[in-house]
Design an enzyme around this catalytic site. Structure first.
Site, mmCIF file in Angstrom:
data_model
loop_
_atom_site.group_PDB
_atom_site.id
_atom_site.type_symbol
_atom_site.label_atom_id
_atom_site.label_comp_id
_atom_site.label_asym_id
_atom_site.label_seq_id
_atom_site.Cartn_x
_atom_site.Cartn_y
_atom_site.Cartn_z
ATOM 1 N N ARG A 31 -21.862 -6.871 45.332
ATOM 2 C CA ARG A 31 -22.570 -5.845 44.561
ATOM 3 C C ARG A 31 -23.335 -6.455 43.386
ATOM 4 O O ARG A 31 -24.063 -5.790 42.677
ATOM 5 C CB ARG A 31 -21.513 -4.876 44.024
ATOM 6 C CG ARG A 31 -21.899 -3.414 44.080
ATOM 7 C CD ARG A 31 -20.715 -2.499 43.803
ATOM 8 N NE ARG A 31 -19.793 -2.912 42.761
ATOM 9 C CZ ARG A 31 -19.906 -2.613 41.475
ATOM 10 N NH1 ARG A 31 -20.924 -1.928 41.042
ATOM 11 N NH2 ARG A 31 -18.996 -3.010 40.602
ATOM 12 N N GLU B 221 15.023 -1.826 24.568
ATOM 13 C CA GLU B 221 16.109 -1.256 25.365
ATOM 14 C C GLU B 221 17.484 -1.884 25.109
ATOM 15 O O GLU B 221 18.466 -1.184 24.891
ATOM 16 C CB GLU B 221 15.734 -1.430 26.834
ATOM 17 C CG GLU B 221 16.250 -0.324 27.701
ATOM 18 C CD GLU B 221 16.075 -0.656 29.171
ATOM 19 O OE1 GLU B 221 15.082 -1.324 29.523
ATOM 20 O OE2 GLU B 221 16.958 -0.247 29.945
ATOM 21 N N ASP C 102 6.317 -3.423 25.182
ATOM 22 C CA ASP C 102 6.287 -3.102 26.621
ATOM 23 C C ASP C 102 6.039 -1.617 26.941
ATOM 24 O O ASP C 102 5.705 -1.277 28.062
ATOM 25 C CB ASP C 102 7.614 -3.504 27.282
ATOM 26 C CG ASP C 102 7.799 -5.012 27.342
ATOM 27 O OD1 ASP C 102 6.851 -5.729 26.973
ATOM 28 O OD2 ASP C 102 8.874 -5.467 27.748
HETATM 29 O O1 F6P Z 1 10.489 -7.012 25.594
HETATM 30 C C1 F6P Z 1 9.436 -7.541 24.930
HETATM 31 C C2 F6P Z 1 9.002 -8.850 25.521
HETATM 32 O O2 F6P Z 1 7.894 -9.295 24.768
HETATM 33 C C3 F6P Z 1 8.658 -8.824 27.018
HETATM 34 O O3 F6P Z 1 7.388 -8.305 27.269
HETATM 35 C C4 F6P Z 1 8.813 -10.277 27.381
HETATM 36 O O4 F6P Z 1 9.117 -10.433 28.728
HETATM 37 C C5 F6P Z 1 9.968 -10.713 26.533
HETATM 38 O O5 F6P Z 1 10.007 -9.835 25.430
HETATM 39 C C6 F6P Z 1 9.904 -12.146 26.067
HETATM 40 O O6 F6P Z 1 11.051 -12.431 25.365
HETATM 41 P P1 F6P Z 1 11.334 -13.762 24.534
HETATM 42 O O7 F6P Z 1 10.612 -13.641 23.231
HETATM 43 O O8 F6P Z 1 12.806 -13.765 24.340
HETATM 44 O O9 F6P Z 1 10.804 -14.888 25.347
#
Ligand code: F6P
Length: 319
Positions: free
Chosen positions: A212, A103, A128
């Site tokens: 269960r 994004e 994501d």
């Molecule tokens: O957006 C992808 C992602 O892997 C997210 O799932 C995660 O929160 C973030 O990037 C981690 O980012 P960085 O590699 O900067 O720690």
């Protein structure tokens, strides 16, 4: 169009190399030169460029990560920085830019065209699966397979010791990974940002499963909803048996891409070049109903991709 540039930006995702390969090879076959921008927008500002040709992308499709490397570049939110970036691209004769990323990276691309008139095409690459208007982004499928493999292993040891495992997966603002991984591994429960968690109900459900006769328990938590430690703290005294925590972390972003991701990346890479060639820019390549189509970047980015609640219901129904 004589020359284009390609970059990967933000969090890497398995399959990005397959997309780079497709961009370069399809461009070369169309007599378009390709400049590889290393380290995303940061590398663009540093003019960290490499000339790419057919051979330079040989043997990369099966590799995880990105051969162009990646970075997060907070300075790119400033208009003056984007102005500088556009000047650098013009200086190098770049007539179109392909940005592979999530994004934040796609926002950068959108502003580059909106304000600086650089023709851009985005390719959604993020584990994501939180980019709107496309059924899937590059990297999601590989990530899910990694998570599923890890949970399967945890289930083995969870059963041996009759323990509960709280497994934290990525997904800053989306519960997609947690939901699908939970669904296909038969997890007892998922904790996701889209639904407020009710620890009492969660504890009761787990206890019922135990009554269960179920000897293992897996709760998959999306990092954007809560930390695994918090969930464990809330559950331990309610369920009264041992819990263990596993945070899968960046292991979810690595590994050789699955066939699905390689295929998606190859199709999107080719489509991105084709769009630029035809003069279609300010778009993102999107997978819709099995087809790769252009969708306008501003349309994509003004929406938040909502999680398919049918998947959430299925997880609850089948566990
Ligand atoms: O957006 C992808 C992602 O892997 C997210 O799932 C995660 O929160 C973030 O990037 C981690 O980012 P960085 O590699 O900067 O720690």
């Amino acid at each position: 169009m004589k020359k284009i540039a390609v970059m990967t930006s933000g969090g890497d995702a398995p399959g990005m190399n397959a997309a780079i390969r497709a961009v370069v090879r399809y461009a070369v076959r169309n007599d378009i030169q390709v400049l590889g921008i290393q380290r995303g927008y940061a590398g663009l500002l540093d003019e960290d460029f490499i000339e790419m040709d057919f051979a330079s992308v040989g043997g990369i499709m099966e590799k995880g990560g990105t051969i162009l490397r990646s970075s997060r570049c907070p300075e790119f939110v400033r208009k003056e920085t984007r102005e500088e970036a556009a000047k650098i691209l013009a200086k190098h004769g770049v007539e179109g830019l392909i940005v592979i990323g999530g994004e934040g990276s796609l926002h950068g691309a959108m502003f580059l065209e909106e304000e600086q008139k650089v023709p851009v095409v985005g390719i959604p690459g993020t584990i994501d699966n939180d980019i709107a208007m496309t059924d899937m982004s590059i990297g999601v499928d590989t990530c899910l397979n990694t998570v599923v493999d890890a949970i399967q292993k945890l289930k083995d040891t969870a059963s041996s010791h009759e323990r509960a495992f709280i497994v934290e997966v990525m997904g800053r603002s989306s519960g997609y990974i947690a939901t699908v991984a939970g669904l296909v591994t038969g997890a007892e429960a998922i904790v996701i940002p889209e639904i407020p968690v009710n620890y009492e109900a969660l504890g009761n459900k787990i206890l019922k499963e135990r009554e269960r006769g179920k000897i293992n328990c897996i709760v998959v938590v999306a990092e954007g909803a809560a930390s695994a430690y918090t969930v464990a703290r809330h559950l331990e005294h309610r369920i009264g048996y041992e819990t263990r925590i596993t945070i899968l972390g960046h292991i979810q972003r690595g590994g050789s891409p699955t066939a699905f991701d390689r295929l998606l990346a190859s199709r999107m890479g080719v489509a991105a070049v084709e769009f630029l060639k035809r003069g279609t820019s300010y778009v993102m390549t999107a997978l819709q109903g099995g087809k790769i189509v252009p969708v306008k970047l501003d349309e994509v980015l003004k929406q938040k991709k909502s999680l398919n609640m049918e998947l959430v219901e299925l997880t609850a129904l089948l566990s």
